[in-house]
Write a protein that holds these residues in place. Structure first.
Motif, mmCIF file in Angstrom:
data_model
loop_
_atom_site.group_PDB
_atom_site.id
_atom_site.type_symbol
_atom_site.label_atom_id
_atom_site.label_comp_id
_atom_site.label_asym_id
_atom_site.label_seq_id
_atom_site.Cartn_x
_atom_site.Cartn_y
_atom_site.Cartn_z
ATOM 1 N N UNK A 102 -69.109 16.013 -69.497
ATOM 2 C CA UNK A 102 -68.845 15.221 -68.291
ATOM 3 C C UNK A 102 -67.353 15.261 -67.966
ATOM 4 N N UNK A 103 -66.869 16.455 -67.651
ATOM 5 C CA UNK A 103 -65.427 16.651 -67.473
ATOM 6 C C UNK A 103 -64.896 16.079 -66.170
ATOM 7 N N UNK A 122 -65.549 12.806 -80.443
ATOM 8 C CA UNK A 122 -64.764 11.643 -80.038
ATOM 9 C C UNK A 122 -65.362 11.074 -78.754
ATOM 10 N N UNK A 123 -65.589 9.776 -78.773
ATOM 11 C CA UNK A 123 -66.122 9.059 -77.617
ATOM 12 C C UNK A 123 -65.106 7.997 -77.192
ATOM 13 N N UNK A 124 -64.745 7.991 -75.914
ATOM 14 C CA UNK A 124 -63.895 6.943 -75.356
ATOM 15 C C UNK A 124 -64.657 6.309 -74.199
ATOM 16 N N UNK A 167 -65.667 11.120 -72.337
ATOM 17 C CA UNK A 167 -64.835 9.975 -71.964
ATOM 18 C C UNK A 167 -65.413 9.267 -70.745
ATOM 19 N N UNK A 168 -65.598 7.973 -70.881
ATOM 20 C CA UNK A 168 -66.030 7.088 -69.798
ATOM 21 C C UNK A 168 -67.260 7.598 -69.053
ATOM 22 N N UNK A 169 -68.274 7.954 -69.834
ATOM 23 C CA UNK A 169 -69.556 8.392 -69.268
ATOM 24 C C UNK A 169 -70.725 7.602 -69.829
#
Length: 291
Positions: A111-112, A225-227, A196-198
């Motif tokens: 999810x770029x 890595x998950x943010x 990130x943020x998905x």
């Protein structure tokens, strides 16, 4: 230029506030079964959801404003565990990993979006082989443009030495067929994968599928890595109000904040590594076991 961006933002902000006050999101213009139902939502009340050039052009300014200038800083939370892990695996310092042209790491972003965060990753890993997946062709085009600008800024010499950027129009709920065709069918291609943020915009079954994608894509010993947003219990004084973000046309947010993400990743086979919080975001990192 700057004036054009400002005009787009002002138009978008006016429309978004109108929809927010009325609690009436616009209907998405696209129909059909190509996109999953959860994706056909105009999150944050934004125009066209993820499915227009206008949306991709105004997204960065809109979300930076929504988070009061904190978005870039929160997204960059992904960088320390990426760099630390790759340095540990190589048995060298982070600066050596950054300059490694002979055995550069292979990195996958799920999810770029507009690709802006990917350019931050490439700032730190300029010779890495970077791969990115997104379901919006409009955002992928924006991502390609941002990465071309990055390569131009860093110079032709670096661009020739770097492994480059590769983009896939697909869901993060599966490994793209084209990626598997190029890299092999067995999985285990990447040293690092991040998202990130998905997750807060995914229903539970999509989150589970995305974690399985991360596990399949990683080499044994690779890092995921998950943010994303903090959750219930992360900052207890905010527990009574955190769910209100769901009112910004975020139908899966309240389910997300009560999800045990550690258990979700462990069920897929990951080992939990660390948790870090910064402002209203948090970072979780996980490792794919070597055996």
């Amino acid at each position: 230029g700057v004036l054009r961006k400002a005009a787009r933002f002002m138009f978008e902000a006016t429309q978004t506030l109108r929809r927010r006050r009325a609690a009436e999101p616009d209907n998405l213009w696209v129909r059909g079964s190509v996109y999953p139902e959860y994706y056909k939502n105009t999150y944050h009340y934004q125009t066209d959801g993820w499915l227009s050039t206008h949306s991709s052009e105004v997204y960065e300014t809109s979300t930076e404003s929504l988070f009061v200038g904190r978005q870039d800083a929160m997204q960059r939370l992904v960088l320390p565990p990426l760099m630390d892990h790759l340095a540990n695996v190589a048995g060298r310092g982070a600066s050596d990993v950054q300059q490694d042209q002979h055995s550069p790491p292979r990195v996958l972003e799920l999810a770029c979006g507009t690709g802006r965060l990917g350019t931050f990753v490439r700032d730190n890993l300029p010779y890495a082989e970077y791969h990115a997946v997104d379901l919006s062709p409009f955002y992928l085009e924006r991502a390609r443009s941002n990465h071309r600008a990055w390569e131009k800024l860093r110079g032709a010499k670096l661009a020739r030495g770097a492994a480059g950027a590769h983009f896939y129009h697909d869901s993060i709920e599966r490994v793209p067929d084209e990626l598997a065709r190029v890299l092999g069918d067995d999985g285990g291609w990447f040293d690092a994968v991040y998202c990130v943020y998905t997750f807060h915009e995914l229903p539970m079954e999509a989150r589970e599928a995305a974690v399985r994608t991360m596990f399949q894509a990683l080499k044994p010993g690779g890092v995921a890595v998950l943010v994303d947003s903090i959750q219930l219990g992360d900052r207890e004084p905010l527990d009574r109000s955190i769910g209100r973000f769901g009112d910004f046309n975020e139908p899966h947010y309240r389910g997300y904040i009560s999800t045990d993400l550690g258990a979700l990743f462990e069920r897929a086979g990951f080992a939990c590594v660390e948790k870090e919080m910064n402002s209203s975001s948090k970072r979780l990192s996980f490792m794919k076991p070597t055996t």
